[in-house]
Design a protein around this motif. Structure first.
Motif, PDB file in Angstrom:
ATOM      1  N   THR A 179      -9.379  -3.436  32.072  1.00 49.99           N
ATOM      2  CA  THR A 179     -10.725  -3.952  31.828  1.00 49.99           C
ATOM      3  C   THR A 179     -10.679  -5.033  30.748  1.00 49.99           C
ATOM      4  O   THR A 179      -9.637  -5.290  30.146  1.00 49.99           O
ATOM      5  N   ASP A 180     -11.824  -5.627  30.496  1.00 50.99           N
ATOM      6  CA  ASP A 180     -11.906  -6.634  29.432  1.00 50.99           C
ATOM      7  C   ASP A 180     -12.291  -6.007  28.097  1.00 50.99           C
ATOM      8  O   ASP A 180     -12.562  -6.706  27.112  1.00 50.99           O
ATOM      9  N   LYS A 181     -12.293  -4.677  28.059  1.00 48.92           N
ATOM     10  CA  LYS A 181     -12.641  -3.960  26.839  1.00 48.92           C
ATOM     11  C   LYS A 181     -11.402  -3.776  25.962  1.00 48.92           C
ATOM     12  O   LYS A 181     -10.286  -3.688  26.471  1.00 48.92           O
ATOM     13  N   ILE A 182     -11.627  -3.708  24.674  1.00 47.59           N
ATOM     14  CA  ILE A 182     -10.539  -3.575  23.706  1.00 47.59           C
ATOM     15  C   ILE A 182     -10.779  -2.345  22.833  1.00 47.59           C
ATOM     16  O   ILE A 182     -11.901  -2.086  22.387  1.00 47.59           O
ATOM     17  N   ASP A 183      -9.711  -1.584  22.611  1.00 46.78           N
ATOM     18  CA  ASP A 183      -9.783  -0.430  21.715  1.00 46.78           C
ATOM     19  C   ASP A 183      -9.590  -0.904  20.274  1.00 46.78           C
ATOM     20  O   ASP A 183      -8.503  -1.301  19.879  1.00 46.78           O
ATOM     21  N   LYS A 184     -10.645  -0.831  19.507  1.00 50.50           N
ATOM     22  CA  LYS A 184     -10.575  -1.272  18.117  1.00 50.50           C
ATOM     23  C   LYS A 184     -10.593  -0.106  17.137  1.00 50.50           C
ATOM     24  O   LYS A 184     -10.575  -0.304  15.922  1.00 50.50           O
ATOM     25  N   LEU A 185     -10.632   1.119  17.670  1.00 49.32           N
ATOM     26  CA  LEU A 185     -10.702   2.295  16.819  1.00 49.32           C
ATOM     27  C   LEU A 185      -9.330   2.881  16.514  1.00 49.32           C
ATOM     28  O   LEU A 185      -9.033   3.245  15.375  1.00 49.32           O
ATOM     29  N   THR A 186      -8.488   2.990  17.557  1.00 48.12           N
ATOM     30  CA  THR A 186      -7.185   3.629  17.363  1.00 48.12           C
ATOM     31  C   THR A 186      -6.028   2.647  17.369  1.00 48.12           C
ATOM     32  O   THR A 186      -4.888   3.042  17.145  1.00 48.12           O
ATOM     33  N   SER A 187      -6.310   1.385  17.647  1.00 48.82           N
ATOM     34  CA  SER A 187      -5.253   0.379  17.708  1.00 48.82           C
ATOM     35  C   SER A 187      -5.568  -0.766  16.746  1.00 48.82           C
ATOM     36  O   SER A 187      -6.622  -1.394  16.837  1.00 48.82           O
ATOM     37  N   LYS A 188      -4.644  -1.041  15.819  1.00 44.95           N
ATOM     38  CA  LYS A 188      -4.850  -2.114  14.854  1.00 44.95           C
ATOM     39  C   LYS A 188      -4.879  -3.478  15.531  1.00 44.95           C
ATOM     40  O   LYS A 188      -5.622  -4.375  15.138  1.00 44.95           O
ATOM     41  N   ARG A 189      -4.059  -3.627  16.571  1.00 49.40           N
ATOM     42  CA  ARG A 189      -3.985  -4.917  17.264  1.00 49.40           C
ATOM     43  C   ARG A 189      -5.084  -5.058  18.311  1.00 49.40           C
ATOM     44  O   ARG A 189      -5.290  -6.148  18.844  1.00 49.40           O
ATOM     45  N   GLY A 190      -5.746  -3.978  18.626  1.00 43.61           N
ATOM     46  CA  GLY A 190      -6.766  -4.039  19.664  1.00 43.61           C
ATOM     47  C   GLY A 190      -6.151  -3.922  21.053  1.00 43.61           C
ATOM     48  O   GLY A 190      -6.032  -4.916  21.771  1.00 43.61           O
ATOM     49  N   ALA A 191      -5.744  -2.714  21.426  1.00 45.12           N
ATOM     50  CA  ALA A 191      -5.096  -2.491  22.722  1.00 45.12           C
ATOM     51  C   ALA A 191      -6.111  -2.580  23.857  1.00 45.12           C
ATOM     52  O   ALA A 191      -7.279  -2.217  23.709  1.00 45.12           O
ATOM     53  N   ALA A 192      -5.644  -3.062  25.004  1.00 52.73           N
ATOM     54  CA  ALA A 192      -6.497  -3.168  26.184  1.00 52.73           C
ATOM     55  C   ALA A 192      -6.864  -1.772  26.688  1.00 52.73           C
ATOM     56  O   ALA A 192      -6.051  -0.844  26.634  1.00 52.73           O
ATOM     57  N   LEU A 193      -8.077  -1.648  27.178  1.00 49.88           N
ATOM     58  CA  LEU A 193      -8.547  -0.391  27.750  1.00 49.88           C
ATOM     59  C   LEU A 193      -8.465  -0.466  29.268  1.00 49.88           C
ATOM     60  O   LEU A 193      -8.790  -1.487  29.887  1.00 49.88           O
ATOM     61  N   TYR A 194      -8.040   0.627  29.860  1.00 50.36           N
ATOM     62  CA  TYR A 194      -7.905   0.740  31.312  1.00 50.36           C
ATOM     63  C   TYR A 194      -8.845   1.809  31.841  1.00 50.36           C
ATOM     64  O   TYR A 194      -9.398   2.612  31.079  1.00 50.36           O
TER      65      TYR A 194
END
Length: 223
Positions: free
Chosen positions: A203-218
């Motif tokens: 998806t175009d969503k980014i995980d900003k809670l558990t990933s410092k770099r902002g991992a892509a969400l699937y």
């Protein structure tokens, strides 16, 4: 037209045979805090009152065993359309000290965030599968066989769609697989294998809670 005979109508044909009580027992698995969990409770009645147990119930008249399992799962989780698979029958003569009971065991996968705690029976709790207490009767064997079956099918059946949130990172998915399998997985090999199956959508969503770099969400395809 063939008529479906009622229980009373057919009893005359089997009156010379013993009658058994049929039950369903459900190993309900969830995933939270990076660990695979099992929902257990303390039996509220004898035999085995106060002992740790799987959640189950008896099959009612005119109810199939699958319907009985679905009813039990919904009653105790508040969730409908739960992923469940029949494990098999457990019928040792002395498996239940209360009576001759044949139990059909199932394992089910539940998103912990969705289950309604107010619908759960009292004294029920999610426990890490690596830290389970001894369970009553033959429930330890049911759990052991459930895990074995899940491990055999984990790369064929996308169980993550039932245990993870709608959106997740590849790291979260790998931790789930490692929790089920009971051993670490090489990150590069895992990602290549899982992406080649085409069961995930980036998806175009980014995980900003558990990933410092902002991992892509699937998410799983088809959702």
């Amino acid at each position: 037209m063939n008529k479906v005979l009622s229980t009373n109508a057919t009893s005359q044909y089997y009156s010379d045979h013993p009658k058994f009580t049929v039950a369903v027992d459900c190993a309900i698995f969830g995933f939270s805090d990076g660990a695979l969990k099992l929902l257990i409770h303390k039996r509220p009645y004898n035999p085995g009152k106060g002992e740790a147990s799987l959640i189950g119930g008896f099959v009612e008249n005119n109810e199939s065993i699958d319907d009985a399992a679905r009813r039990v799962l919904t009653e105790f989780t508040g969730i409908t359309n739960i992923y469940m698979r029949q494990l098999g029958a457990f019928g040792d003569v002395d498996r239940d000290p209360g009576d001759r009971v044949v139990s059909i065991a199932y394992y089910a996968l539940v998103n912990v965030e969705k289950y309604r705690k107010e619908n759960i029976i009292k004294q029920a709790e999610w426990v890490d599968v690596d830290n389970l207490p001894h369970l009553c009767f033959d429930h330890d064997e049911m759990v052991s066989q459930s895990l074995e079956k899940m491990r055999r099918h984990i790369y064929v059946d996308p169980i993550g769609s039932n245990l993870l949130p709608e959106y997740f990172t590849l790291t979260q998915l790998q931790v789930l697989y490692e929790s089920v399998l009971g051993h670490p997985i090489d990150k590069r090999n895992f990602r290549r294998a899982i992406l080649e199956r085409n069961i995930l959508v980036k998806t175009d969503k980014i995980d900003k809670l558990t990933s410092k770099r902002g991992a892509a969400l699937y998410q799983f395809s088809g959702l």
